[in-house]
Design a protein around this motif. Structure first.
Motif, PDB file in Angstrom:
ATOM      1  N   ALA A 295      -5.656  -6.725   2.593  1.00  0.00           N
ATOM      2  CA  ALA A 295      -4.345  -6.098   2.403  1.00  0.00           C
ATOM      3  C   ALA A 295      -3.403  -7.052   1.665  1.00  0.00           C
ATOM      4  CB  ALA A 295      -3.752  -5.678   3.737  1.00  0.00           C
ATOM      5  N   ALA A 296      -3.459  -8.338   2.003  1.00  0.00           N
ATOM      6  CA  ALA A 296      -2.624  -9.329   1.321  1.00  0.00           C
ATOM      7  C   ALA A 296      -3.028  -9.438  -0.156  1.00  0.00           C
ATOM      8  CB  ALA A 296      -2.736 -10.689   2.007  1.00  0.00           C
TER       9      ALA A 296
ATOM     10  N   ARG B  67       3.956 -12.219   5.382  1.00  0.00           N
ATOM     11  CA  ARG B  67       4.578 -12.668   4.144  1.00  0.00           C
ATOM     12  C   ARG B  67       5.306 -13.981   4.400  1.00  0.00           C
ATOM     13  NH1 ARG B  67       8.586  -9.291   0.154  1.00  0.00           N
ATOM     14  NH2 ARG B  67      10.300 -10.443   1.072  1.00  0.00           N
TER      15      ARG B  67
ATOM     16  N   GLU C  66      -1.855  -6.371  -2.044  1.00  0.00           N
ATOM     17  CA  GLU C  66      -0.404  -6.416  -2.291  1.00  0.00           C
ATOM     18  C   GLU C  66      -0.074  -7.352  -3.452  1.00  0.00           C
ATOM     19  OE1 GLU C  66       3.724  -5.671  -1.704  1.00  0.00           O
ATOM     20  OE2 GLU C  66       1.916  -4.578  -1.166  1.00  0.00           O
TER      21      GLU C  66
ATOM     22  N   MET D 188      -1.352  -8.614   8.619  1.00  0.00           N
ATOM     23  CA  MET D 188      -2.160  -7.820   7.722  1.00  0.00           C
ATOM     24  C   MET D 188      -3.467  -8.550   7.456  1.00  0.00           C
ATOM     25  SD  MET D 188      -0.539  -8.158   3.815  1.00  0.00           S
ATOM     26  CE  MET D 188       0.887  -7.292   4.295  1.00  0.00           C
TER      27      MET D 188
ATOM     28  N   TYR E 210       8.788 -16.507  -1.072  1.00  0.00           N
ATOM     29  CA  TYR E 210       9.495 -15.418  -1.759  1.00  0.00           C
ATOM     30  C   TYR E 210      10.908 -15.844  -2.138  1.00  0.00           C
ATOM     31  CZ  TYR E 210       5.969 -11.814  -1.180  1.00  0.00           C
ATOM     32  OH  TYR E 210       4.823 -11.071  -1.284  1.00  0.00           O
TER      33      TYR E 210
ATOM     34  N   ARG F 111      -1.109  -5.680  -6.626  1.00  0.00           N
ATOM     35  CA  ARG F 111      -0.208  -4.572  -6.944  1.00  0.00           C
ATOM     36  C   ARG F 111       1.114  -5.067  -7.522  1.00  0.00           C
ATOM     37  NH1 ARG F 111       3.951  -2.057  -4.974  1.00  0.00           N
ATOM     38  NH2 ARG F 111       4.103  -3.222  -3.039  1.00  0.00           N
ATOM     39  N   THR F 112       1.680  -6.099  -6.914  1.00  0.00           N
ATOM     40  CA  THR F 112       3.011  -6.552  -7.325  1.00  0.00           C
ATOM     41  C   THR F 112       2.987  -7.583  -8.445  1.00  0.00           C
ATOM     42  OG1 THR F 112       3.041  -8.238  -5.602  1.00  0.00           O
ATOM     43  CG2 THR F 112       4.012  -6.115  -5.064  1.00  0.00           C
TER      44      THR F 112
END
Length: 114
Positions: free
Chosen positions: A5-6, A44, A9, A1, A49, A12-13
């Motif tokens: 875009a990263a 990712r 994201e 991405m 994560y 957004r999160t």
């Protein structure tokens, strides 16, 4: 991405502990870290994560073969770009050095976009 875009994201999160994502200076057009990472292809970082830390990253392979990150700071939600991310701070090998994740990176991610 793409880098945008990263960043989108992460905005957004937000962070794992609920902090909203906000663009920091290193994640802004014109900053040298943003510009150096603009042409890279991000994936990712599953290591970040899976970590109990509140922040997490997207990772790319820079032209010198080293990791480049777009990540969110779990303490305040600041999104940043640059050479220091999860693997730098955890003193662990970059996840793209493992065979499975290396295959996930296309040849395109190891070169700049046209």
């Amino acid at each position: 991405m793409t880098i945008e875009a990263a960043i989108a994201e992460l905005m957004r999160t937000g962070s794992k502990n609920g902090r909203p994502g906000k663009r920091g200076k290193t994640a802004s057009p014109g900053h040298q870290y943003y510009e150096r990472g603009r042409a890279l292809d991000y994936k990712r970082c599953e290591c970040s994560y899976d970590s109990p830390n509140d922040g997490y990253d997207f990772i790319a392979i820079a032209s010198n073969g080293k990791p480049w990150y777009v990540g969110i700071n779990g303490r305040d939600g600041t999104i940043s770009c640059g050479p220091k991310g999860f693997h730098y701070y955890s003193n662990t090998p970059p996840c793209f050095s493992t065979p499975t994740l290396t295959e996930a990176f296309s040849k395109r991610s190891m070169t700049t976009r046209r």
